[in-house]
Motif scaffolding. Structure first.
Motif, PDB file in Angstrom:
ATOM      1  N   ASN A   1      60.683 133.291 -38.040  1.00 51.05           N
ATOM      2  CA  ASN A   1      60.220 133.620 -36.692  1.00 51.05           C
ATOM      3  C   ASN A   1      60.964 134.850 -36.170  1.00 51.05           C
ATOM      4  O   ASN A   1      62.089 134.735 -35.671  1.00 51.05           O
ATOM      5  N   ILE A   2      60.340 136.016 -36.276  1.00 51.17           N
ATOM      6  CA  ILE A   2      60.986 137.253 -35.850  1.00 51.17           C
ATOM      7  C   ILE A   2      61.089 137.335 -34.334  1.00 51.17           C
ATOM      8  O   ILE A   2      61.832 138.169 -33.795  1.00 51.17           O
ATOM      9  N   ASN A   3      60.367 136.472 -33.616  1.00 49.68           N
ATOM     10  CA  ASN A   3      60.444 136.476 -32.157  1.00 49.68           C
ATOM     11  C   ASN A   3      61.684 135.754 -31.646  1.00 49.68           C
ATOM     12  O   ASN A   3      62.003 135.832 -30.461  1.00 49.68           O
TER      13      ASN A   3
ATOM     14  N   ARG B   1      59.797 153.576 -37.559  1.00 51.64           N
ATOM     15  CA  ARG B   1      58.672 153.106 -38.375  1.00 51.64           C
ATOM     16  C   ARG B   1      58.995 151.772 -39.053  1.00 51.64           C
ATOM     17  O   ARG B   1      58.131 150.903 -39.154  1.00 51.64           O
ATOM     18  N   VAL B   2      60.239 151.609 -39.510  1.00 55.86           N
ATOM     19  CA  VAL B   2      60.615 150.334 -40.134  1.00 55.86           C
ATOM     20  C   VAL B   2      60.638 149.220 -39.086  1.00 55.86           C
ATOM     21  O   VAL B   2      60.172 148.103 -39.350  1.00 55.86           O
ATOM     22  N   LEU B   3      61.155 149.517 -37.902  1.00 51.63           N
ATOM     23  CA  LEU B   3      61.191 148.510 -36.846  1.00 51.63           C
ATOM     24  C   LEU B   3      59.787 148.097 -36.423  1.00 51.63           C
ATOM     25  O   LEU B   3      59.558 146.937 -36.061  1.00 51.63           O
ATOM     26  N   GLN B   4      58.844 149.028 -36.484  1.00 59.62           N
ATOM     27  CA  GLN B   4      57.450 148.678 -36.200  1.00 59.62           C
ATOM     28  C   GLN B   4      56.923 147.672 -37.217  1.00 59.62           C
ATOM     29  O   GLN B   4      56.195 146.731 -36.866  1.00 59.62           O
ATOM     30  N   GLN B   5      57.311 147.866 -38.484  1.00 59.76           N
ATOM     31  CA  GLN B   5      56.894 146.921 -39.524  1.00 59.76           C
ATOM     32  C   GLN B   5      57.565 145.554 -39.325  1.00 59.76           C
ATOM     33  O   GLN B   5      56.969 144.516 -39.604  1.00 59.76           O
ATOM     34  N   LEU B   6      58.796 145.589 -38.835  1.00 61.69           N
ATOM     35  CA  LEU B   6      59.527 144.341 -38.616  1.00 61.69           C
ATOM     36  C   LEU B   6      58.791 143.437 -37.631  1.00 61.69           C
ATOM     37  O   LEU B   6      58.724 142.214 -37.831  1.00 61.69           O
ATOM     38  N   VAL B   7      58.255 143.997 -36.557  1.00 63.41           N
ATOM     39  CA  VAL B   7      57.629 143.183 -35.508  1.00 63.41           C
ATOM     40  C   VAL B   7      56.146 142.940 -35.755  1.00 63.41           C
ATOM     41  O   VAL B   7      55.500 142.226 -34.983  1.00 63.41           O
ATOM     42  N   THR B   8      55.595 143.518 -36.807  1.00 66.13           N
ATOM     43  CA  THR B   8      54.189 143.283 -37.130  1.00 66.13           C
ATOM     44  C   THR B   8      53.974 141.807 -37.461  1.00 66.13           C
ATOM     45  O   THR B   8      54.700 141.226 -38.264  1.00 66.13           O
ATOM     46  N   GLN B   9      52.992 141.220 -36.832  1.00 61.65           N
ATOM     47  CA  GLN B   9      52.715 139.805 -37.026  1.00 61.65           C
ATOM     48  C   GLN B   9      51.712 139.592 -38.173  1.00 61.65           C
ATOM     49  O   GLN B   9      50.863 140.443 -38.438  1.00 61.65           O
ATOM     50  N   ASN B  10      51.838 138.469 -38.834  1.00 59.71           N
ATOM     51  CA  ASN B  10      50.898 138.108 -39.895  1.00 59.71           C
ATOM     52  C   ASN B  10      50.318 136.742 -39.566  1.00 59.71           C
ATOM     53  O   ASN B  10      50.907 135.708 -39.869  1.00 59.71           O
ATOM     54  N   ALA B  11      49.144 136.757 -38.938  1.00 60.74           N
ATOM     55  CA  ALA B  11      48.488 135.511 -38.549  1.00 60.74           C
ATOM     56  C   ALA B  11      47.446 135.078 -39.571  1.00 60.74           C
ATOM     57  O   ALA B  11      46.763 134.069 -39.388  1.00 60.74           O
TER      58      ALA B  11
ATOM     59  N   PRO C   1      67.950 134.561 -42.050  1.00 58.14           N
ATOM     60  CA  PRO C   1      67.697 134.471 -40.607  1.00 58.14           C
ATOM     61  C   PRO C   1      68.340 133.254 -39.944  1.00 58.14           C
ATOM     62  O   PRO C   1      67.875 132.806 -38.896  1.00 58.14           O
ATOM     63  N   PHE C   2      69.401 132.734 -40.550  1.00 61.73           N
ATOM     64  CA  PHE C   2      69.992 131.494 -40.049  1.00 61.73           C
ATOM     65  C   PHE C   2      71.217 131.752 -39.176  1.00 61.73           C
ATOM     66  O   PHE C   2      72.063 132.582 -39.516  1.00 61.73           O
ATOM     67  N   GLU C   3      71.319 131.001 -38.095  1.00 54.24           N
ATOM     68  CA  GLU C   3      72.483 131.093 -37.231  1.00 54.24           C
ATOM     69  C   GLU C   3      73.678 130.420 -37.908  1.00 54.24           C
ATOM     70  O   GLU C   3      73.509 129.569 -38.793  1.00 54.24           O
ATOM     71  N   PRO C   4      74.895 130.792 -37.523  1.00 52.13           N
ATOM     72  CA  PRO C   4      76.093 130.242 -38.179  1.00 52.13           C
ATOM     73  C   PRO C   4      76.169 128.715 -38.145  1.00 52.13           C
ATOM     74  O   PRO C   4      76.756 128.099 -39.046  1.00 52.13           O
ATOM     75  N   ASN C   5      75.576 128.104 -37.134  1.00 57.73           N
ATOM     76  CA  ASN C   5      75.654 126.642 -37.016  1.00 57.73           C
ATOM     77  C   ASN C   5      74.421 125.942 -37.586  1.00 57.73           C
ATOM     78  O   ASN C   5      74.183 124.760 -37.307  1.00 57.73           O
TER      79      ASN C   5
END
Length: 260
Positions: free
Chosen positions: A50-52, A134-144, A227-231
């Motif tokens: 979940n990039i959001n 341009r890379v950050l734009q790809q990062l937030v691109t959604q894939n539904a 993408p995991f938090e330390p806890n």
């Protein structure tokens, strides 16, 4: 007294000449003997990442900033972005090559050399900014779409092998949870059946490496940015899954495998 003065003067002249020679050498521009860097960024576009989520977004944005700062240095450096989903090897979303070039200043005056270096630094900075955006734009691109149902990380291997053919230094970054999830008798689905411990992870990785060595990936540097938090719990961030990839990439010849 005269002999002592003559000796001291000779020593003074010798050290002065040596010092000037050293200064002259240090003023010369350092020739970049390193070849180009071929950077591959694989962005996970499946439902499990979940990039959001604020933590994920911040971590991945920082990772992208660091990657570009470290790897975009000179003309010929190349960066490609692929999406990880059920058709990873065909999902290239960005391909850029650095154009900024430092002109030959070996015979230039100090002033001209400084001007050339400043112009190169400014040009490279502009390119870095454009690439980062341009890379950050790809990062937030959604894939539904339906492709977000499977995570085919194995399919990144032929992409790495193709980059290896260029002879450049290959650096690979997975911005992913690394949960391989592909249906099939010869595939792994860690969502259904993850390795139970490091021993099983090693066993599976070595078994899988036997069929994946057809992809000659060379000795790239590989970094997994999770993408995991330390806890995060072991159930969410299973260390045996990371162990699987550490072993698999090492078996295939990766020069260094890191986890962040």
């Amino acid at each position: 007294m005269k002999r002592t003065f003559t000796l001291n003067w000779a020593l003074f002249c010798f050290f002065t000449i040596a010092l000037l020679a050293c200064s002259s050498d240090s003023d010369k521009p350092k020739v970049d003997t390193e070849g180009p860097i071929y950077t591959l960024i694989f962005l996970d576009k499946t439902r499990s990442v979940n990039i959001n989520k604020a933590f994920v977004a911040q971590k991945y944005q920082q990772a992208i900033n660091d990657i570009i700062e470290q790897n975009i240095r000179q003309k010929g450096d190349r960066l490609e972005v692929y999406f990880i989903h059920e058709n990873t090897s065909k999902a290239r979303s960005l391909n850029v090559t650095v154009r900024s070039e430092m002109e030959d200043v070996s015979a230039a005056s100090p002033t001209d050399r400084e001007t050339a270096e400043t112009e190169f630094a400014m040009s490279l900075s502009r390119e870095k900014t454009q690439i980062r955006q341009r890379v950050l734009q790809q990062l937030v691109t959604q894939n539904a779409g339906s492709s977000n149902q499977e995570t085919d990380i194995w399919a990144s291997l032929p992409v790495i092998a193709k980059a290896n053919e260029t002879g450049a230094t290959v650096k690979v970054y997975y911005l992913s949870d690394m949960i391989e999830s592909v249906k099939g008798a010869t595939r792994r689905d860690f969502q259904v059946k993850p390795p139970k411990d490091n021993a099983q992870a090693d066993e599976w990785a070595k078994t899988d490496a036997a069929q994946l060595k057809k992809y000659e990936i060379g000795s790239p540097e590989i970094t997994m940015v999770l993408p995991f938090e330390p806890n995060a719990s072991v159930k969410e961030n299973n260390p045996a899954v990371t162990q699987y990839w550490q072993t698999l990439f090492s078996e295939l010849g990766a020069g260094n495998v890191a986890e962040e």
